[in-house]
Write an enzyme that holds these catalytic residues in place. Sequence first.
Site, short mmCIF file in Angstrom:
data_model
loop_
_atom_site.label_atom_id
_atom_site.label_comp_id
_atom_site.label_asym_id
_atom_site.label_seq_id
_atom_site.Cartn_x
_atom_site.Cartn_y
_atom_site.Cartn_z
N ASN A 61 -10.24 5.61 0.74
CA ASN A 61 -10.61 5.82 2.15
C ASN A 61 -11.72 6.87 2.30
O ASN A 61 -11.57 7.83 3.06
CB ASN A 61 -9.40 6.20 3.00
CG ASN A 61 -8.43 5.05 3.19
OD1 ASN A 61 -7.33 5.06 2.65
ND2 ASN A 61 -8.83 4.02 3.92
N ASP A 115 -7.12 3.05 -3.46
CA ASP A 115 -7.89 3.10 -2.21
C ASP A 115 -8.12 4.56 -1.84
O ASP A 115 -7.16 5.30 -1.60
CB ASP A 115 -7.11 2.39 -1.10
CG ASP A 115 -7.88 2.31 0.22
OD1 ASP A 115 -9.04 2.79 0.27
OD2 ASP A 115 -7.33 1.75 1.20
N GLY A 136 -4.68 -4.58 5.60
CA GLY A 136 -3.70 -4.39 6.67
C GLY A 136 -3.99 -3.12 7.42
O GLY A 136 -4.70 -2.24 6.92
N LYS A 180 -0.85 -0.90 -4.53
CA LYS A 180 -2.10 -0.18 -4.20
C LYS A 180 -1.74 1.27 -3.93
O LYS A 180 -0.91 1.56 -3.08
CB LYS A 180 -2.74 -0.82 -2.97
CG LYS A 180 -3.76 0.05 -2.24
CD LYS A 180 -4.52 -0.76 -1.19
CE LYS A 180 -4.80 0.06 0.06
NZ LYS A 180 -5.52 -0.74 1.09
N LEU A 181 -2.39 2.17 -4.67
CA LEU A 181 -2.15 3.60 -4.51
C LEU A 181 -3.27 4.22 -3.70
O LEU A 181 -4.45 4.03 -3.99
CB LEU A 181 -2.09 4.31 -5.86
CG LEU A 181 -0.98 3.91 -6.82
CD1 LEU A 181 -1.05 4.80 -8.07
CD2 LEU A 181 0.39 4.02 -6.15
N LYS A 182 -2.90 5.00 -2.69
CA LYS A 182 -3.88 5.81 -1.98
C LYS A 182 -4.22 6.99 -2.88
O LYS A 182 -3.31 7.62 -3.45
CB LYS A 182 -3.29 6.29 -0.67
CG LYS A 182 -3.05 5.17 0.34
CD LYS A 182 -4.36 4.60 0.84
CE LYS A 182 -4.14 3.73 2.07
NZ LYS A 182 -5.43 3.19 2.58
N ASP A 236 -14.10 -1.58 2.07
CA ASP A 236 -13.26 -1.76 3.25
C ASP A 236 -14.07 -1.25 4.45
O ASP A 236 -14.77 -2.03 5.12
CB ASP A 236 -11.94 -0.99 3.05
CG ASP A 236 -11.01 -0.96 4.25
OD1 ASP A 236 -11.40 -1.45 5.33
OD2 ASP A 236 -9.89 -0.43 4.14
N SER A 246 0.85 -1.18 0.00
CA SER A 246 0.00 0.00 0.00
C SER A 246 0.89 1.24 0.00
O SER A 246 1.73 1.40 0.88
CB SER A 246 -0.90 -0.03 1.24
OG SER A 246 -1.69 1.14 1.32
N LYS A 262 -10.56 -7.30 7.03
CA LYS A 262 -9.64 -6.91 8.12
C LYS A 262 -10.28 -7.39 9.41
O LYS A 262 -11.40 -6.99 9.72
CB LYS A 262 -9.51 -5.40 8.19
CG LYS A 262 -8.73 -4.74 7.07
CD LYS A 262 -8.65 -3.23 7.30
CE LYS A 262 -7.93 -2.55 6.16
NZ LYS A 262 -8.07 -1.08 6.21
N GLU A 278 -11.08 0.75 -4.07
CA GLU A 278 -11.44 0.44 -2.69
C GLU A 278 -12.06 1.65 -1.99
O GLU A 278 -11.49 2.74 -1.99
CB GLU A 278 -10.16 0.00 -1.97
CG GLU A 278 -10.32 -0.36 -0.49
CD GLU A 278 -8.98 -0.80 0.13
OE1 GLU A 278 -8.00 -0.98 -0.61
OE2 GLU A 278 -8.95 -0.95 1.36
O1 OSB Z 1 -7.55 1.62 4.12
O2 OSB Z 1 -6.48 -0.17 3.85
C1 OSB Z 1 -6.62 0.91 4.42
C2 OSB Z 1 -3.64 1.54 6.70
C3 OSB Z 1 -4.27 2.07 7.81
C4 OSB Z 1 -5.62 2.24 7.79
C5 OSB Z 1 -6.36 1.89 6.66
C6 OSB Z 1 -5.73 1.36 5.55
C7 OSB Z 1 -4.34 1.20 5.57
C8 OSB Z 1 -3.56 0.73 4.43
C9 OSB Z 1 -2.25 0.08 4.75
O3 OSB Z 1 -3.86 0.91 3.29
C10 OSB Z 1 -2.34 -1.37 4.79
C11 OSB Z 1 -1.10 -2.03 5.30
O4 OSB Z 1 -0.22 -2.31 4.48
O5 OSB Z 1 -1.02 -2.35 6.50
MG MG Z 2 -8.69 0.62 2.69
#
Ligand code: OSB
Ligand code: MG
Length: 370
Positions: A192, A190, A292, A162-164, A240, A136, A264, A215
């Site tokens: 969020n 992702d 994660g 995976k790109l935020k 998620d 990520s 998760k 995501e």
């Molecule tokens: O949205 O998946 C998520 C980390 C913290 C909170 C939310 C997310 C994440 C990650 C990192 O994307 C995932 C990891 O490699 O632990």
């Molecule tokens: Mg996520």
Amino acid sequence: MLLQQLELRRIAIDLVTPFRTSFGVESRRDILLLHVTTDQGTGWGECVAMSEPAYSAEFVNGAELAITEHFWPALTAGGTQLEAADVAHRLRRFSGHPMSKAALEMAVLDAQLRAEGTNLHAYFGGDRDRVPSGVSVGIFDSLDQLLAQVQAYVDDGYARIKLKIEPGWDLEPVRLVRELIGQEMGLQVDANTAYGRSDIEYLCRLDEFDLLLIEQPLDEEDILGHAQLAAASNTPVCLDESIVSLQTAADAIELGAAEIINIKHGRVGGYLEARRIHDLCVDRGIPVWCGGMVETGIGRAANAALAALPGFTLPGDISASSRFYARDIVTDPIVVEAGHVAVPTAPGLGFEIDTEFLDSITTARMFLSA
Ligand code: OSB
Ligand code: MG
């Protein structure tokens, strides 16, 4: 097992590089670990609540209170015998706080498996001894920095990127990363929850990059919006934050809002509920992958065992420990080899604590008796 004592331990551990998402940036983690003592031995759990209530409503100080004031007293009331599978049931009358509940179940599960001389991989019955590893990648100040970081992860051998993303950091970074890594490599994004329903048409422009999935683009509560996006776009919609239980997973699938699910354990209240969501998704033909929460070697080991189940057909966010931490709190940290991580086979959840290092980064300890 008879629960005898709970140690709550807070640690402060630096990240190798700041991790920025659409909900905030973190450079150092303040993590709550649980160490449970039973009449048959001890076990560790890691609470995945972050410092701020941003990814979800939970946060680490709140988790500590929920556990000390409510969950541990409820678990130990009456002194009756219990197994990991009883923890969620005993805490059912308490609303919310899935990460806090999950951490307790995890510690009891570790103790139980160690006492039985087995491990989580065997307990789950996953059919693989290694799982593909994705990474990520956070939001950067510049595209050059992003591309340099992605190239370094490609060189490390990760199986997918995976790109935020967030408004203002989406089409262009995705286009450039796709060009950098080529058409073959798995790429996903992702958000969020950073977008709204009015962005559905715009988000469809991601279709040209042949992504594995998008995501959680919309609010946690916006199931209808995700269903509308899923109908409009070719990129599969993955949830998620919205998936907080077996029930929400079943409903989101039924409503067409979840074409893929990120599982998760902390978000759904424990590894046992996570397993039930996996089983449901296999039954419904919905691919899953293991998310994660920037875990230490404790959570990373357990996640790898979960991800060995057959429904986990997409690479998880189970990167090497070194992706986040220069030194892990376990003696056998997760490493990536040829794009995969080995599913741990050590007793319990699958790790051994590096006590000396753990003690050196411990900021507080509290002991509760049964
Ligand atoms: O949205 O998946 C998520 C980390 C913290 C909170 C939310 C997310 C994440 C990650 C990192 O994307 C995932 C990891 O490699 O632990
Ligand atoms: Mg996520």
